[in-house]
Design an enzyme around this catalytic site. Structure first.
Site, PDB file in Angstrom:
ATOM      1  N   LYS A 182     -14.113  -1.033 -24.171  1.00 18.40           N
ATOM      2  CA  LYS A 182     -14.628  -0.437 -25.414  1.00 18.40           C
ATOM      3  C   LYS A 182     -14.264  -1.304 -26.621  1.00 18.40           C
ATOM      4  CE  LYS A 182     -12.925   2.425 -28.682  1.00 18.40           C
ATOM      5  NZ  LYS A 182     -13.745   2.097 -29.839  1.00 18.40           N
ATOM      6  N   GLU A 255      -0.935  -4.511 -27.485  1.00 18.08           N
ATOM      7  CA  GLU A 255      -0.878  -5.729 -28.320  1.00 18.08           C
ATOM      8  C   GLU A 255      -1.137  -5.277 -29.745  1.00 18.08           C
ATOM      9  OE1 GLU A 255      -0.243  -8.833 -27.580  1.00 18.08           O
ATOM     10  OE2 GLU A 255      -0.191  -8.739 -25.413  1.00 18.08           O
ATOM     11  N   CYS A 289      -3.687 -11.170 -35.805  1.00 14.33           N
ATOM     12  CA  CYS A 289      -2.415 -10.470 -35.558  1.00 14.33           C
ATOM     13  C   CYS A 289      -1.239 -11.405 -35.782  1.00 14.33           C
ATOM     14  CB  CYS A 289      -2.397  -9.881 -34.153  1.00 14.33           C
ATOM     15  SG  CYS A 289      -2.690 -11.105 -32.866  1.00 14.33           S
ATOM     16  N   GLU A 386       1.803  -5.016 -43.010  1.00 18.70           N
ATOM     17  CA  GLU A 386       0.883  -6.018 -42.470  1.00 18.70           C
ATOM     18  C   GLU A 386      -0.372  -6.005 -43.339  1.00 18.70           C
ATOM     19  OE1 GLU A 386      -1.381  -5.233 -38.856  1.00 18.70           O
ATOM     20  OE2 GLU A 386      -1.137  -7.315 -38.254  1.00 18.70           O
TER      21      GLU A 386
HETATM   22  P1  NAD Z   1      -7.205   0.089 -34.789  1.00 18.91           P
HETATM   23  O1  NAD Z   1      -5.901   0.472 -34.186  1.00 18.91           O
HETATM   24  O2  NAD Z   1      -7.692   0.844 -35.944  1.00 18.91           O
HETATM   25  O3  NAD Z   1      -8.380   0.140 -33.709  1.00 18.91           O
HETATM   26  C1  NAD Z   1      -8.335  -0.597 -32.505  1.00 18.91           C
HETATM   27  C2  NAD Z   1      -9.205   0.092 -31.467  1.00 18.91           C
HETATM   28  O4  NAD Z   1      -8.645   1.366 -31.146  1.00 18.91           O
HETATM   29  C3  NAD Z   1     -10.646   0.353 -31.897  1.00 18.91           C
HETATM   30  O5  NAD Z   1     -11.485   0.084 -30.795  1.00 18.91           O
HETATM   31  C4  NAD Z   1     -10.629   1.849 -32.214  1.00 18.91           C
HETATM   32  O6  NAD Z   1     -11.894   2.467 -32.072  1.00 18.91           O
HETATM   33  C5  NAD Z   1      -9.657   2.364 -31.172  1.00 18.91           C
HETATM   34  N1  NAD Z   1      -9.000   3.641 -31.501  1.00 18.91           N
HETATM   35  C6  NAD Z   1      -8.852   4.240 -32.715  1.00 18.91           C
HETATM   36  N2  NAD Z   1      -8.163   5.404 -32.593  1.00 18.91           N
HETATM   37  C7  NAD Z   1      -7.859   5.531 -31.280  1.00 18.91           C
HETATM   38  C8  NAD Z   1      -7.119   6.493 -30.528  1.00 18.91           C
HETATM   39  N3  NAD Z   1      -6.556   7.565 -31.109  1.00 18.91           N
HETATM   40  N4  NAD Z   1      -6.967   6.283 -29.206  1.00 18.91           N
HETATM   41  C9  NAD Z   1      -7.489   5.183 -28.604  1.00 18.91           C
HETATM   42  N5  NAD Z   1      -8.208   4.245 -29.260  1.00 18.91           N
HETATM   43  C10 NAD Z   1      -8.383   4.410 -30.585  1.00 18.91           C
HETATM   44  O7  NAD Z   1      -7.043  -1.465 -35.135  1.00 18.91           O
HETATM   45  P2  NAD Z   1      -8.065  -2.399 -35.901  1.00 18.91           P
HETATM   46  O8  NAD Z   1      -8.002  -2.050 -37.354  1.00 18.91           O
HETATM   47  O9  NAD Z   1      -9.366  -2.384 -35.190  1.00 18.91           O
HETATM   48  O10 NAD Z   1      -7.424  -3.847 -35.653  1.00 18.91           O
HETATM   49  C11 NAD Z   1      -6.503  -4.468 -36.502  1.00 18.91           C
HETATM   50  C12 NAD Z   1      -5.106  -4.381 -35.920  1.00 18.91           C
HETATM   51  O11 NAD Z   1      -5.087  -4.966 -34.614  1.00 18.91           O
HETATM   52  C13 NAD Z   1      -4.095  -5.157 -36.734  1.00 18.91           C
HETATM   53  O12 NAD Z   1      -2.928  -4.391 -36.857  1.00 18.91           O
HETATM   54  C14 NAD Z   1      -3.831  -6.390 -35.864  1.00 18.91           C
HETATM   55  O13 NAD Z   1      -2.590  -7.000 -36.101  1.00 18.91           O
HETATM   56  C15 NAD Z   1      -3.937  -5.821 -34.503  1.00 18.91           C
HETATM   57  N6  NAD Z   1      -4.169  -6.878 -33.515  1.00 18.91           N
HETATM   58  C16 NAD Z   1      -3.180  -7.186 -32.602  1.00 18.91           C
HETATM   59  C17 NAD Z   1      -3.355  -8.239 -31.702  1.00 18.91           C
HETATM   60  C18 NAD Z   1      -2.282  -8.646 -30.718  1.00 18.91           C
HETATM   61  O14 NAD Z   1      -2.589  -9.381 -29.782  1.00 18.91           O
HETATM   62  N7  NAD Z   1      -1.047  -8.228 -30.867  1.00 18.91           N
HETATM   63  C19 NAD Z   1      -4.543  -8.953 -31.734  1.00 18.91           C
HETATM   64  C20 NAD Z   1      -5.512  -8.619 -32.666  1.00 18.91           C
HETATM   65  C21 NAD Z   1      -5.316  -7.568 -33.549  1.00 18.91           C
END
Ligand code: NAD
Length: 483
Positions: A182, A255, A289, A386
């Protein structure tokens, strides 16, 4: 964001050639997601949004496919993954253009993302996962084997949709699991195209791709038919995933976000490192990230480093990623754009000094210029949170012990770097940083053969390398008494 099919005007030039992939079939939906081009701030495509029923169907298909998929050899699965990564390369230009339209990054970086994802996929499937013989004596032989878990649910964010899908997807498939993938509701399109390509290569049900809103992610984490969740996203959502996964004791890889420090020691030539430090801070407009999000510079080189970084910022060209001159695209979505603008306003109010950038142009598009900030309080939002955007603080230190303490003074622990001409000293400092990866004289260098993941609240488990692959498997002891 979801709206009914009737509400979408027909014939508006909006792309609609996207489908869910369930059990080898391309499927539509009565509800849809609007997808915005962040360089323009307008909808340019709609994607089908999966319902609960679609999820149930996808999980059922993945469970059915698991029985025969798990019985195939590593070599067979590696062969199919390599065909998949080659197919991505063959369609790289088309995929990269779509990625730039939905995500915003410059086209050359979209091409690089697909290249890197394909190369890392090929790398991962060259890793052997041997049976480990723990004891073999006159009494008994004890082996440690690894078997696949079953159905893996993969949930990804919007900053690097292709790369962050391929890492967990290939890990899951190569180790004998089937998958339900997803993407973020902000960037579902390229991932849906990956599904179409996977459909031509993998048996039906092995790969399923569902676009949908946050609720779809929640349903996945609670679903009884899913054995593991590989989640990439924010710390806040990661905690919800962990709590929801407890209901069925799903395995999880998280992650999550970071607030990476770079510690720049007094012996470096600021001009020589400025380009690399700038790139690691601002690439993808800071939406990485493992971007450098706090720069700690020794007082001796502080002013010269500030000047050199400002020079780099002046060279940057902010614009639509499809323009070949662009080096920095927009923020990916309105929510993130508003958040970074808020942090910028808070920074200005606090009396910190804006060295360059800082003025947000009027729309259209979610553009913020590269902004460097000095004279900022350590307790400010820009330092503590962040920011995930192109606004980066440069903080001064005179004692390296103080720099290490401040670098570690965070709930995050993804990665960090130390910059110095004295490699031994750099390594000794790197070892004291509380992170998953500490680099010396580089930042953001990853590989299929090196585990990546966060310490502290930046994550749980690792991606890539044999450690990452084992996270998609259950260790099983086979203990045979010889007498
Ligand atoms: P987010 O947590 O808002 O969303 C990520 C995903 O989770 C989306 O697909 C979203 O639809 C889904 N989601 C939302 N609520 C959920 C729930 N309750 N249960 C399950 N899934 C749910 O993050 P974002 O804003 O899309 O991404 C940015 C963040 O991702 C930043 O904090 C960044 O640092 C992090 N990130 C981490 C890595 C890593 O490898 N550590 C890599 C890239 C991004």
């Amino acid at each position: 964001m979801a709206q009914s099919r009737e509400n979408v005007a027909a014939g508006t030039g909006i792309r609609r050639d996207f489908s869910l992939l369930i059990g080898g079939e391309l499927v539509g939906s009565d509800t849809e997601l609007d997808v915005i081009n962040p360089a323009l701030g307008t909808v340019f495509a709609v994607a089908p949004a999966a319902t609960r029923k679609h999820l149930d169907d996808a999980v059922r298909a993945a469970r059915e496919a698991f029985a025969s998929w798990r019985a195939t050899s590593y070599e067979h699965r590696a062969g199919l993954v390599k065909r998949f990564s080659q197919a991505l390369r063959d369609r790289q230009n088309e995929l990269a253009e779509l990625l730039t339209r939905e995500q915003g990054k410059p086209l050359s970086q979209s091409i690089a993302e697909i290249d890197r994802g394909a190369a890392q996929s090929d790398g991962m499937v060259s890793i052997e996962i041997p049976v480990e013989v723990l004891i073999d004596d006159a009494e008994r032989r004890i082996e440690l084997k690894y078997r696949p878990l079953g159905v893996v649910g993969i949930i990804t964010p919007w900053n690097a949709p292709v790369n962050l899908a391929l890492g967990p997807l290939v890990s899951a498939l190569y180790t004998g699991n089937t998958a339900v993938l997803k993407p973020s509701p902000y960037t579902p399109l390229t991932t849906l195209k990956l599904g179409e390509i996977a459909r031509e290569i993998f048996p039906p049900g092995v790969v399923n791709v569902l676009a949908g809103g946050d609720e779809l992610g929640r349903w996945m984490t609670e679903h009884e038919g899913i054995d593991k969740i590989s989640f990439t996203g924010s710390v806040e959502t990661g905690k919800k995933v962990m709590a929801a996964a407890a209901g069925t004791l799903k395995r999880i890889t998280l992650e999550l976000g970071g607030n990476d420090p770079a510690i720049i020691l007094d012996d470096v030539d600021p001009k020589a490192i400025a380009k690399k430090v700038f790139f690691a801070s601002f690439v993808n407009s800071g939406q990485v990230c493992m971007a450098i999000k706090r720069i700690y510079a020794h007082e001796k080189i502080y002013d010269a480093l500030c000047d050199a970084l400002v020079e780099e910022a002046k060279k940057a060209k902010v614009g639509n990623g499809l323009d070949p001159d662009t080096t920095l695209g927009p923020l990916q979505n309105k929510m993130q754009y508003d958040k970074v603008r808020e942090i910028l306003e808070d920074t200005k109010r606090s009396g910190a000094r804006i060295l360059c950038g800082g003025e947000v142009p009027d729309g259209p598009g979610y553009f913020i210029p590269p902004t460097l900030v000095t004279d900022i309080d350590e307790s400010s939002r820009l330092v503590r949170e962040e920011q995930f955007g192109p606004v980066v603080p440069i903080l001064k230190f005179s004692d390296v012990e103080d720099a290490i303490r401040r670098a570690n003074d965070t709930r995050y622990g993804l990665s960090a770097s130390v910059w110095t001409n004295d490699l031994e000293r750099g390594k000794a400092i790197a070892e004291r940083l509380e992170v998953g990866t500490a680099w010396v004289n580089q930042h953001r260098a990853t590989s299929a053969f090196v585990p990546f993941g966060g310490a502290k609240e930046s994550g749980f488990g690792r991606q890539y390398s044999i450690i990452g692959l084992k996270g998609y498997m259950e260790p099983e002891v086979i203990s045979v008494a010889k007498k």
